[in-house]
Design a protein around this motif. Structure first.
Motif, short mmCIF file in Angstrom:
data_model
loop_
_atom_site.label_atom_id
_atom_site.label_comp_id
_atom_site.label_asym_id
_atom_site.label_seq_id
_atom_site.Cartn_x
_atom_site.Cartn_y
_atom_site.Cartn_z
N LEU A 89 0.82 -1.21 0.00
CA LEU A 89 0.00 0.00 0.00
C LEU A 89 0.86 1.26 0.00
N ARG A 90 2.02 1.20 0.67
CA ARG A 90 2.87 2.38 0.74
C ARG A 90 3.38 2.78 -0.65
N GLU A 91 3.80 1.78 -1.43
CA GLU A 91 4.29 2.05 -2.78
C GLU A 91 3.15 2.50 -3.70
N ILE A 92 1.98 1.85 -3.55
CA ILE A 92 0.82 2.23 -4.36
C ILE A 92 0.44 3.69 -4.07
N LEU A 490 7.54 15.99 -7.80
CA LEU A 490 8.61 15.20 -7.21
C LEU A 490 8.90 15.64 -5.78
N LEU A 491 8.99 16.94 -5.56
CA LEU A 491 9.30 17.44 -4.22
C LEU A 491 8.16 17.17 -3.25
N LEU A 492 6.93 17.37 -3.69
CA LEU A 492 5.77 17.09 -2.84
C LEU A 492 5.70 15.60 -2.49
N THR A 493 5.97 14.74 -3.47
CA THR A 493 5.92 13.30 -3.23
C THR A 493 7.05 12.86 -2.31
N GLY A 497 6.30 11.00 1.05
CA GLY A 497 6.91 9.71 1.34
C GLY A 497 7.63 9.69 2.66
N ARG A 498 8.29 10.79 2.98
CA ARG A 498 9.08 10.84 4.23
C ARG A 498 8.20 10.95 5.47
N LEU A 509 13.63 5.27 -0.31
CA LEU A 509 12.79 6.38 -0.76
C LEU A 509 13.18 6.83 -2.16
N ALA A 510 14.48 6.87 -2.44
CA ALA A 510 14.94 7.28 -3.77
C ALA A 510 14.47 6.29 -4.84
N GLY A 511 14.53 5.00 -4.53
CA GLY A 511 14.04 4.00 -5.47
C GLY A 511 12.56 4.13 -5.71
#
Length: 561
Positions: A89-92, A490-493, A497-498, A509-511
């Motif tokens: 779910l985190r990746e989705i 990208l910056l918002l995501t 993510g963090r 996180l970079a991947g």
């Protein structure tokens, strides 16, 4: 110039292949660490060639895009459907968040700067480096019911905006994922990868794509029995945690089957295969090492299998090994694992997903047993199953013809969305049943590269004359908007993510972030800095989902702007 125009008029395919050749040559030129790439180069080359005056039949464009988008779906199918579960779910959520923020950013830019549907869609395609948007947006524009000249103009605008924004779209993703993200996390990518490996395996290292260990992890050696005289085969193997296997026993010039209860005798010659860490110290358990000879030689092999074992999906390698009976796993070693074409670290803590391709190492008998236990053997073939592919394309194109009216608004996937959906389903079915639908990776890569490059070149050739005028009018504005559409999602995501998804490791996180943007150049930079395959795990999941979500932004932008 008239003679060139005459040549192109008689044989327009010359202009197409000239655009591809020149475009790929320009695309491989290095500008610092950046390359334009074959697709972007082909588009620019086609625009230049089009100034002479040339037109390519639109049917060529339709066929090229259909095979391209089907191949994309085919490759992404196993990873896409396997990713749709509670454990990912985190990746989705991350891939979905980036797609939504990108869509909102493009729509807001279009409204504020009064961009038409074509410019807005091209802005999305170039700034997000999702070349497939050119096709899905162009297909959606063609279904708006507009006059032919207006459709051609809007489709031309898609290609123009894509070309202007693509360069920074690729470069910006590298800057964020490779440079900004580690500073934001306060952790270097290499340091983070080492930490992730340590958590997954107690410090066991893993190789990145294209890397080969100077000291092989799996190999065999021959020993003459001395100190092991009177001990059973089973005692030797279990004493080393089953990380080694006695594969052959030669006694008095005759071969003895190495059954678990067989007792070793002095001067027996045994061949031991296993992991380097254990096997280098086997001499103290068995006896002195001897050189191999014809009578003790043992042939090992690798065999690939598609992981589909029931009840074991999303289990770690360590968990699966503990659950499988010792007689089944004896003499079997995992040499490599790939997921959606990307290498996955072979670590005890690595979770296997249905559709993963596992390379087993061992004797022919052992690897055959392992493949049958894991799922299905992946047959080696260089021939594409055109029956399977043809049926998939036909179904995809038929799905694209379906139109559903909601509140008077006609909604359709179009040929692009239909072929993408068919490719996803057929690729997923191929992952579950590998005996059908063979499409070697090289063949799929050719369909994707040639299909997309040819499609883009046709767009450039047919719209190049108008493109020059539009760039003169809106070039700098489109470029600056492209910078915004590249960086803001990208910056918002990254922040999402963090702090929301709780990614605490910079490499993971970079991947995940580079995969959410389906940014292959950025992912390559991440791997280069990480010096590890650890970022591949989240990348494989988010990349498969993003390939679908970002491709669908084309018709969404066309419909909402």
């Amino acid at each position: 110039m008239d003679w060139i125009h005459g040549v192109f008029h008689k044989s327009p395919e010359i202009a197409l292949f000239l655009s591809l050749a020149v475009g790929y040559y320009v695309g491989q030129i290095n500008f610092g660490k950046f390359q334009l790439g074959g697709v972007g180069g082909s588009l620019l080359a086609a625009v230049v060639v089009s100034q002479v005056g040339v037109t390519i039949d639109s049917g060529v464009k339709a066929v090229m895009f259909a095979v391209f988008i089907y191949a994309v779906g085919y490759d992404s199918g196993p990873g896409f459907f396997n990713s749709l579960n509670r454990k990912t779910l985190r990746e989705i959520a991350m891939a979905l968040f980036l797609a939504i923020t990108a869509l909102i950013t493009v729509i807001v830019c279009a409204k504020l700067f009064h961009l038409n549907k074509g410019i807005a869609a091209g802005l999305a395609g170039g700034a997000l480096t999702q070349s497939a948007i050119i096709g899905t947006a162009g297909d959606a524009i063609a279904r708006l019911g507009l006059p032919a000249d207006q459709v051609k103009s809007l489709q031309s605008d898609v290609a123009i905006a894509y070309a202007v924004t693509y360069v920074f779209g690729s470069l910006g993703a590298i800057i964020v994922c490779v440079n900004i993200l580690p500073k934001f996390m306060g952790q270097g990518l290499r340091e983070a990868s080492v930490e992730a490996e340590r958590e997954m395996s107690g410090g066991t290292s893993t190789m990145g794509p294209g890397q080969v260990a100077a000291l092989r992890e799996l190999f065999g050696r021959a020993y003459r029995v001395d100190v092991a005289d009177g001990r059973k085969v089973r005692e030797i193997e279990t004493g080393e945690r089953d990380l080694i296997a006695i594969e052959r026993i030669t006694r008095g010039g005759k071969s003895v089957e190495p059954e678990p209860e067989v007792i070793l005798r002095r001067d027996d010659v045994v061949i031991v295969v296993g992991h380097r860490e254990q096997i280098v110290d086997v001499a103290r358990l068995i006896g002195p090492e001897v050189s191999g000879s014809g009578e003790t030689g043992l042939v090992m092999q690798t065999r690939q299998g598609v992981f589909t074992a029931k009840g074991l999906n999303h289990h770690t390698i360590g968990e699966i090994r503990d659950q499988v009976d010792r007689t089944l796993r004896h003499g079997v070693f995992i040499d490599a694992v790939t997921r959606v074409g990307q290498p996955v670290p072979v670590l005890p803590g690595t979770k296997l997903e249905h559709g993963d391709v596992i390379t087993f190492y061992g004797t022919a008998k052992d690897t055959k047993r392992a493949v049958e236990t894991a799922g299905y053997e992946l047959p080696y073939s260089i021939k594409t199953d055109f029956i399977y592919m043809g049926v998939g394309l036909v179904l995809g194109l038929l799905i694209g013809l379906i139109v559903v009216n909601i509140a008077g608004i006609p909604l359709t996937l179009g040929s692009g969305g239909g072929c993408l959906l068919a490719g996803l389903v057929f690729g997923w079915m191929r992952g579950k049943h590998p005996m059908y639908g063979v499409m070697p990776p090289a063949a799929s890569r050719l369909l994707q590269d040639f299909g997309l490059a040819a499609f883009v070149a046709v767009v450039g050739l047919n719209s190049g004359l108008q493109a020059v005028e539009t760039v003169k009018q809106l070039g700098i504005t489109i470029f600056l908007l492209g910078v915004l559409v590249t960086l803001l999602p990208l910056l918002l995501t990254m922040v999402f993510g963090r702090y929301v998804l709780k990614y605490n490791n910079a490499a993971l996180l970079a991947g995940a972030l580079s995969g959410s943007r389906s940014a292959n150049p950025a992912f390559g930079g991440v791997l280069d800095k990480a010096e590890s395959a650890v970022p591949t795990v989240p990348f494989a999941i988010t990349y498969a989902i993003a390939n679908v979500l970002l491709t669908l932004l084309g018709p969404l932008v066309v419909g909402l702007v």
